[in-house]
Design a protein around this motif. Structure first.
Motif, PDB file in Angstrom:
ATOM      1  N   LYS A   6       0.921  -1.309  -0.414  1.00  0.00           N
ATOM      2  CA  LYS A   6       0.017  -0.009  -0.143  1.00  0.00           C
ATOM      3  C   LYS A   6       0.569   0.926   0.243  1.00  0.00           C
ATOM      4  CE  LYS A   6      -3.430  -2.406   0.443  1.00  0.00           C
ATOM      5  NZ  LYS A   6      -4.548  -2.619  -0.533  1.00  0.00           N
ATOM      6  N   LYS A   8       1.297   5.040   0.670  1.00  0.00           N
ATOM      7  CA  LYS A   8      -0.015   6.151   1.327  1.00  0.00           C
ATOM      8  C   LYS A   8       0.257   7.344   0.323  1.00  0.00           C
ATOM      9  CE  LYS A   8      -0.163   9.299   5.121  1.00  0.00           C
ATOM     10  NZ  LYS A   8       0.631   9.888   6.199  1.00  0.00           N
ATOM     11  N   THR A 198      -4.293   2.735  -0.299  1.00  0.00           N
ATOM     12  CA  THR A 198      -4.835   1.905   1.098  1.00  0.00           C
ATOM     13  C   THR A 198      -6.050   2.285   1.108  1.00  0.00           C
ATOM     14  OG1 THR A 198      -5.035   4.496   2.078  1.00  0.00           O
ATOM     15  CG2 THR A 198      -3.144   2.951   1.558  1.00  0.00           C
ATOM     16  N   ASP A 199      -7.375   1.980   1.929  1.00  0.00           N
ATOM     17  CA  ASP A 199      -8.728   1.914   1.730  1.00  0.00           C
ATOM     18  C   ASP A 199      -9.455   3.249   2.615  1.00  0.00           C
ATOM     19  OD1 ASP A 199      -8.746  -0.504   1.654  1.00  0.00           O
ATOM     20  OD2 ASP A 199      -9.259  -1.225   3.595  1.00  0.00           O
TER      21      ASP A 199
END
Length: 425
Positions: A6, A8, A198-199
């Protein structure tokens, strides 16, 4: 993608890749102007014939913009932009086979058709990857590629000419696009499908979309788009503003050579500086909109209008180019003009994403871009006829007045309620 790590702030990496593609697009586009003094001598091209070459690019770009936008909306920005990049890279390399202004115009026209996708693709990427309040900033960062490309062209192209020949310059600048296509196909996905997002970021992007963009499945027709007065509130100012940017892109080296009598080495040293100022205009213009919302408590649309007005006031500087004796002062005024134009351009491009749905943004932006390049094509032909007879100075005055008129039209035709939800900063 093979990795599932993931990342950011992935949306900023995405816009970085879009920006790099825009750099290469404008590097190939600006290669002609950097090589113009050499081509003029070696291919025996007159100023008027050079204007035909420039207009061939602009006319084909004009016609292709809405088509490119429709293709991007139909096949998706990932595959669509990759195809167009391969096409513009190949056609730029074909410039090396030109042996007259007619053949140069032919290859230039083909490249204009291929390059028409870059701005609609950039705005479609911004609309898909950014919440509304960050779009002007994202647009500024990807649009900076246009001026970086213009900035890199003079030193790179002239270095190729001095080390090898002008044909090599077009081959080198074109070949770089193939490297970018590989990066683009490897890295780009939609937020909903990207394995590295990312979620939290995916939800942040979704929550920041206007009501009209959330779960939007509609796809307005061309007729529905052009019936909206907001469309004309963007299209007419672009028609008036684009001649300035195209003049800066295609005519500065030739102007410095023929009017200010600068040699090729001096042009390589100084002709890139206005495009550095344009870089600042892209970034500053992008941040001005959210800052004005914060400082003056205005709506999203009003903040875009204020940026256009600010740029139009600064665009008055190029009107004074004919009044200065020093070529370096003239370059400084070009710098102010390039800065001003990019603040206007970024705001107008972003307005498309504010007032049109994400499924029609490519088509809508293509149509407004078509209007811009129609204005640029007409003005380039006028430059070719008028510059050699009465000079460039009256033309620079016209460019300044065009943007002032465009700012008035933006304020009159675009309602502050054009977007469907308020956006806070």
């Amino acid at each position: 993608m093979a990795s599932t790590k993931k990342i950011k702030g992935l949306r900023w990496w995405i816009i970085g890749v879009v920006m790099l593609g825009t750099v290469l697009n404008y590097l190939t586009r600006s290669s002609l102007s950097a090589a113009a003094p050499t081509l003029k001598d070696q291919l025996h091209i007159t100023v008027e014939q050079y204007s035909y070459v420039v207009a061939a690019f602009q006319a084909c770009y004009t016609v292709m913009q809405p088509v490119a936008g429709f293709i991007l909306d139909s096949v998706g920005v990932k595959i669509g932009l990759a195809i167009f990049c391969v096409a513009w890279s190949l056609t730029n390399m074909l410039h090396a086979f030109a042996n007259s202004w007619q053949s140069l115009a032919f290859f230039r026209g083909l490249m204009g058709m291929a390059e028409a996708a870059v701005i609609p693709a950039g705005m479609k990427s911004v609309t898909e990857w950014f919440p509304a309040k960050e779009r002007s900033i994202a647009t500024g960062w990807f649009n900076i590629g246009s001026s970086i490309g213009g900035m890199l062209a003079p030193p790179l192209v002239i270095a190729c000419i001095q080390l090898y020949n002008w044909e090599t310059a077009f081959v080198v600048t074109g070949a770089l696009g193939f490297v970018w296509v590989a990066l683009w196909l490897l890295f780009f996905r939609l937020p909903s499908k990207h394995p590295n997002i990312t979620d939290e970021e995916r939800q942040y992007i979704q929550d920041g979309q206007e009501v009209a963009h959330k779960n939007d499945k509609s796809k307005p027709s061309v007729r529905q788009i052009i019936k909206r007065k907001e469309f004309w509130g963007i299209a007419i100012p672009k028609f008036l503003a684009e001649p300035a940017w195209q003049t800066f892109n295609f005519w500065i080296p030739l102007y410095l050579s023929s009017v200010r009598h600068m040699d090729l080495k001096s042009i390589a040293m100084f002709a890139w500086i206005p495009f550095l100022a344009a870089d600042l205009g892209c970034v500053v213009g992008g941040y001005l909109s959210p800052l004005m919302m914060k400082w003056f408590k205005v709506s999203l649309i009003t903040s875009r209008k204020l940026v256009v007005i600010t740029g139009a006031i600064c665009m008055l500087a190029p009107a004074a180019i004919g009044l200065v004796a020093s070529p370096y002062t003239a370059i400084a005024l070009f710098c102010v003009g390039c800065f001003a134009h990019q603040t206007i351009s970024g705001s107008l491009i972003t307005l498309s994403s504010d007032v049109f749905s994400k499924n029609s943004i490519g088509t809508a932006n293509g149509l407004t871009g078509m209007a811009g390049y129609l204005g640029a094509t007409i003005f380039s032909l006028i430059v070719g006829v008028v510059a050699s007879k009465i000079g460039y100075d009256p033309l620079f005055v016209c460019l300044s007045l065009f943007d002032v008129i465009g700012a008035v039209i933006v304020c009159l035709l675009i309602r502050n309620s054009a977007t469907n939800s308020p956006v806070s900063v």
